[in-house]
Design a protein around this motif. Structure first.
Motif, short mmCIF file in Angstrom:
data_model
loop_
_atom_site.label_atom_id
_atom_site.label_comp_id
_atom_site.label_asym_id
_atom_site.label_seq_id
_atom_site.Cartn_x
_atom_site.Cartn_y
_atom_site.Cartn_z
N HIS B 52 89.37 12.47 7.94
CA HIS B 52 88.26 12.07 8.81
C HIS B 52 86.96 12.77 8.42
N VAL B 53 87.08 13.97 7.88
CA VAL B 53 85.88 14.74 7.49
C VAL B 53 85.08 13.96 6.43
N PHE B 54 85.79 13.15 5.65
CA PHE B 54 85.12 12.40 4.57
C PHE B 54 84.88 10.93 4.94
N ASP B 55 85.09 10.63 6.22
CA ASP B 55 84.83 9.28 6.78
C ASP B 55 85.62 8.16 6.12
N GLU B 172 98.81 25.46 1.39
CA GLU B 172 97.35 25.68 1.47
C GLU B 172 96.68 25.38 0.12
N ALA B 173 97.31 25.80 -0.94
CA ALA B 173 96.73 25.54 -2.27
C ALA B 173 96.60 24.03 -2.49
N GLN B 174 97.57 23.30 -2.00
CA GLN B 174 97.52 21.84 -2.16
C GLN B 174 96.41 21.23 -1.28
N VAL B 175 96.26 21.79 -0.08
CA VAL B 175 95.20 21.29 0.82
C VAL B 175 93.84 21.48 0.14
N ARG B 176 93.65 22.59 -0.51
CA ARG B 176 92.37 22.85 -1.18
C ARG B 176 92.17 21.87 -2.34
N GLU B 177 93.25 21.55 -3.03
CA GLU B 177 93.15 20.54 -4.11
C GLU B 177 92.78 19.18 -3.53
N LEU B 178 93.34 18.89 -2.37
CA LEU B 178 93.05 17.59 -1.74
C LEU B 178 91.58 17.52 -1.31
N ILE B 179 91.05 18.63 -0.84
CA ILE B 179 89.63 18.66 -0.45
C ILE B 179 88.76 18.30 -1.67
N THR B 180 89.08 18.89 -2.80
CA THR B 180 88.32 18.61 -4.02
C THR B 180 88.43 17.12 -4.38
N LEU B 181 89.64 16.60 -4.30
CA LEU B 181 89.83 15.18 -4.64
C LEU B 181 89.04 14.28 -3.69
N CYS B 182 89.07 14.61 -2.39
CA CYS B 182 88.35 13.78 -1.41
C CYS B 182 86.84 13.83 -1.67
N GLU B 183 86.35 14.99 -2.06
CA GLU B 183 84.91 15.11 -2.38
C GLU B 183 84.57 14.19 -3.55
N PHE B 190 82.49 18.61 1.51
CA PHE B 190 83.38 19.03 2.58
C PHE B 190 82.61 19.80 3.65
N ASP B 191 82.80 19.43 4.90
CA ASP B 191 82.11 20.09 6.02
C ASP B 191 83.17 20.74 6.91
N ILE B 192 83.22 22.07 6.85
CA ILE B 192 84.31 22.78 7.56
C ILE B 192 84.19 22.64 9.07
N ASP B 193 82.96 22.45 9.57
CA ASP B 193 82.81 22.29 11.03
C ASP B 193 83.37 20.96 11.50
N ARG B 194 83.23 19.96 10.65
CA ARG B 194 83.83 18.67 11.03
C ARG B 194 85.36 18.78 11.03
N ILE B 324 91.47 25.83 7.34
CA ILE B 324 92.24 25.37 6.18
C ILE B 324 93.63 26.03 6.18
N GLU B 325 93.64 27.33 6.44
CA GLU B 325 94.91 28.06 6.48
C GLU B 325 95.81 27.48 7.57
N SER B 326 95.19 27.22 8.71
CA SER B 326 95.96 26.73 9.85
C SER B 326 96.42 25.28 9.63
N LEU B 327 95.58 24.49 8.98
CA LEU B 327 95.98 23.11 8.67
C LEU B 327 97.24 23.13 7.80
N ALA B 328 97.23 24.03 6.82
CA ALA B 328 98.40 24.15 5.94
C ALA B 328 99.63 24.57 6.74
N GLU B 329 99.45 25.53 7.63
CA GLU B 329 100.58 26.01 8.43
C GLU B 329 101.11 24.89 9.35
#
Lengths: 275, 432
Positions: B52-55, B172-183, B190-194, B324-329
């Protein structure tokens, strides 16, 4: 004064009716092809049993239907599943029954009973008629024999021809293949029975192999069937004599009818309301 | 006053759920019309909160597919995919989706947009092969979120342990990779507040879902886990991490708490409380449910509500201060829970027998999904060994009416209820 109750088992191939006196004595029974007018078949079977017993419809205190067409008989008092009715019938004839194998025209059931003769668990065949009476009937027909000749044919077999499939639709090609290789119809028929029994034993294992075993259903009227079951499970089995083996479910329905009638007499109609 | 309140609240969840469903499909049709690229995701591990952060418009092809069955047109979709070359033996959802793709995204509820990216977890082994088809069709990137599963039933690593922390860091490492891919795919930073905002809404939904399931322990139960539950489940997936989804679950909790306080159950007089294991029979959805309700049987819980909500039943609460940490958890715990509800369902069901006071359990393996069906016979045996509760095992399918035999299922269901009735009678006699 005696109480008569009736059970009608509207099966996929045959419709069977039984009239029971005082919940413990079969006074008449009748069977005919079900066809496609199910209620009419039930009516005819019922009337035949009434006539044989010298009774009028009003003499029968309670009528229970069972079998796949049980819902379609408008003149019933109540309907029950064939699983429950079979359990009652088998436990009535052989009180120590713990496992039932019922092989009918289009279904095969394995039922495990409690010590009280009630259904504990059950397993049914898959959605197709593979490994049921329909398979044997079609095999016989493809070789030019009638259903009633299956028993005699299999009885003279010397060696069972291995039958790999049990599909009633594909039976023809397998039969033709065996005939073309010079196999005798009796050996093919016996091979079909062996194959069918192997499938039913599989079902028995799934429900639990607890003696005593009672075999019921139309296909059990062929003696070779029970003989092969005994061989495969290496245990003695109960089989009702003669054509009674086909009436066990209808008998069970009549017994349930008697129980229900007794309950109504004892506790009033509200005792079974909503049951 | 109470009557007015009852009219206002009872049944609101089903109505709002249906409305939100239509809105969601309409929004996807708009996205398709405007040529927007969607994220194709799955119900177990959708990563919706992040997407959703990337619409990205979110398409859940499992839901589009099951809608074809509920609307009784799945056969034409399945036939089309089989004509195209897919085997009758593979997952019905995959085949219906293939037909939807071949029709340019058209389906009974509208149209879905084409994908820009597909995100899947390892919770279902078909997900990956399914997404590879889109990869070939559309040349899109795929992202597989590999969530460490339970190694031993009952021995799940818990937060605080070093084993858990190792697994969490892996996710978590995978979540960070996904953020890069989505960007890269969306062209948006990436907007952490969103993400925090989205996680907050997801927290409301998770807590609401947990509470609603818990409230169904009420007697009579408040909703049917197979019929009503599927509507709520749909919202939990379609609108995960959104304001509308959050509000829906707040409203639903209000409705269920009201029903519990006033002893309002479902539309039937509940005679038997049942557990359901597996996926519903969508091709005859209503009739399937009636086979049980006409005997007074109500499904009070279903493993489907646990695994198909991606483990949302646990009510995991994200820590928005370390998103991000919590999303992974959260994904580690929840997706693992989803898998446990498929592969270790015996433990779940044994727990329900006691806590939801079940009278019986219905197992429904389906032909086209081996993932959820393979272990059911073993699970049933384990449940029977551990409890004295009767069970019913009926097989059909979630999509393909060619393997749904209503008459045979009904016969089994009738016999099951006759057994339950007789058991109750015997218990009464034993008491007198």
């Amino acid at each position: 004064m005696s109480v008569y109750t009736s059970g009608i088992d509207v099966g996929s191939t045959y419709t069977k009716a039984v009239i029971l006196k005082d919940g413990n004595e079969i006074v008449s029974r009748a069977m005919l092809n079900t066809g496609f007018r199910l209620e009419e078949a039930a009516r005819k079977a019922y009337e035949t049993t009434l006539e044989q017993a010298g009774l009028n419809e009003s003499d029968s205190s309670y009528l229970v239907t069972t079998g796949f067409g049980r819902h379609l008989v408008g003149f019933r008092d109540v309907n029950v599943t064939d699983i429950n009715a079979s359990a009652r019938g088998a436990a009535f004839l052989f009180p120590k029954t713990r496992t039932i194998l019922d092989v009918g025209g289009q279904t095969m059931k394995a039922i495990q009973l409690t010590e009280e003769g009630k259904v504990k668990s059950f397993r049914l065949n898959d959605k197709c008629a593979a490994g049921t009476g329909a398979f044997l009937e079609k095999t016989a027909r493809y070789m030019g024999y009638k259903t009633e000749e299956i028993g005699t044919l299999a009885a003279v077999s010397k060696t069972a021809v291995p039958i790999s499939g049990v599909c009633a639709v594909f039976a023809e090609s397998e039969v033709i293949n065996h005939l073309s290789q010079g196999m005798s119809p009796s050996d093919i028929m016996y091979g079909s029975i062996v194959s069918l029994v192997a499938r039913s034993v599989q079902l028995l294992k799934r429900v639990g192999m607890n003696p005593e075993f009672t075999l019921i259903g139309g296909i059990l009227r062929f003696e070779s069937m029970s003989h092969v079951v005994r061989e495969q499970i290496k245990t003695e089995v109960n089989v009702a004599e003669g054509d009674l083996v086909q009436y066990v479910t209808a008998l069970g329905a009549a017994i349930l009818g008697y129980r229900r009638f007794e309950k109504i007499q004892r506790e009033g109609q509200q005792a079974i309301a909503g049951a | 006053m109470t009557e007015t309140k009852t009219d206002e609240l009872v049944g609101r969840g089903n109505k709002e759920g249906a409305d939100l469903f239509r809105e969601w499909f309409d929004s996807l049709a708009d996205a398709a019309k405007n040529g927007r690229g969607a994220a194709y995701v799955f119900v177990m591990g959708s990563m919706a909160e992040l997407l959703h952060v990337f619409d990205f418009p979110l398409v859940l092809p499992e839901i589009t597919s099951l809608q074809t069955a509920v609307r009784r047109v799945a056969d034409t979709y399945l036939a089309e995919a089989e004509d195209y070359g897919y085997s009758p033996d593979i997952c019905g959802y995959v085949k219906a989706d293939m037909a939807v793709q071949l029709r340019g995204g058209q389906h009974p509820m509208g149209q879905i947009p084409k994908p820009s990216v597909a995100v899947m977890s390892n919770a279902c082994n078909t997900y990956i092969k399914w997404a590879e088809i889109w990869e070939r069709m559309y040349g899109i990137p795929l992202f597989v979120l590999d969530v460490p599963a339970t190694r031993q039933a009952g021995g799940q690593f818990q937060p605080g342990s070093s084993d858990f922390e190792r697994d969490r860091k892996y996710v978590e490492a995978q979540v960070r990779e996904l953020i890069t891919l989505c960007e890269q795919v969306s062209g948006k930073k990436f907007d952490i507040d969103r993400l925090r905002e989205s996680l907050g809404y997801a927290n409301d939904m998770n807590e609401g879902w947990r509470r609603v399931l818990e409230l169904n322990k009420s007697k009579p139960s408040l909703f049917n886990a197979v019929t009503d539950g599927t509507v709520y489940l749909g919202v939990s997936n379609n609108l995960r991490g959104t304001k509308k989804g959050s509000q829906f679950f707040k409203n639903l909790v209000e409705e269920m708490e009201y029903k519990a306080a006033h002893g309002i159950g479902t539309q039937i007089v509940e005679k038997y409380r049942l557990g359901f294991v597996g996926v519903p029979c969508y091709p005859i959805f209503r009739r399937f449910s009636e086979m049980f309700t006409e005997w007074g049987g109500n499904f009070v819980h279903s493993t489907y509500l646990n695994f198909a909500s991606g483990g949302g039943n646990l009510g995991y609460q994200y820590d928005v201060n370390r998103p991000i940490e919590s999303l992974a958890e959260g994904y580690l715990i929840s997706v693992r829970e989803a898998m446990d509800n498929m592969f270790h369902q015996d433990r779940v069901v044994i727990d329900w027998v006691k806590n939801y006071e079940l009278d019986g359990v219905v197992y429904h393996p389906i032909k086209s999904c081996r993932t959820v069906s393979t272990g059911l016979a073993d699970g049933r045996r384990a449940m029977m060994a551990a409890t004295d509760v009767p069970s019913l095992f009926i097989e059909s399918d979630m999509m393909d009416k060619r393997v749904v035999s209503e008459a045979q299922m009904k016969n089994r269901a009738d016999a099951f209820f006759e057994g339950l009735a007789s058991r109750r009678e015997m218990a009464k006699v034993a008491q007198t």
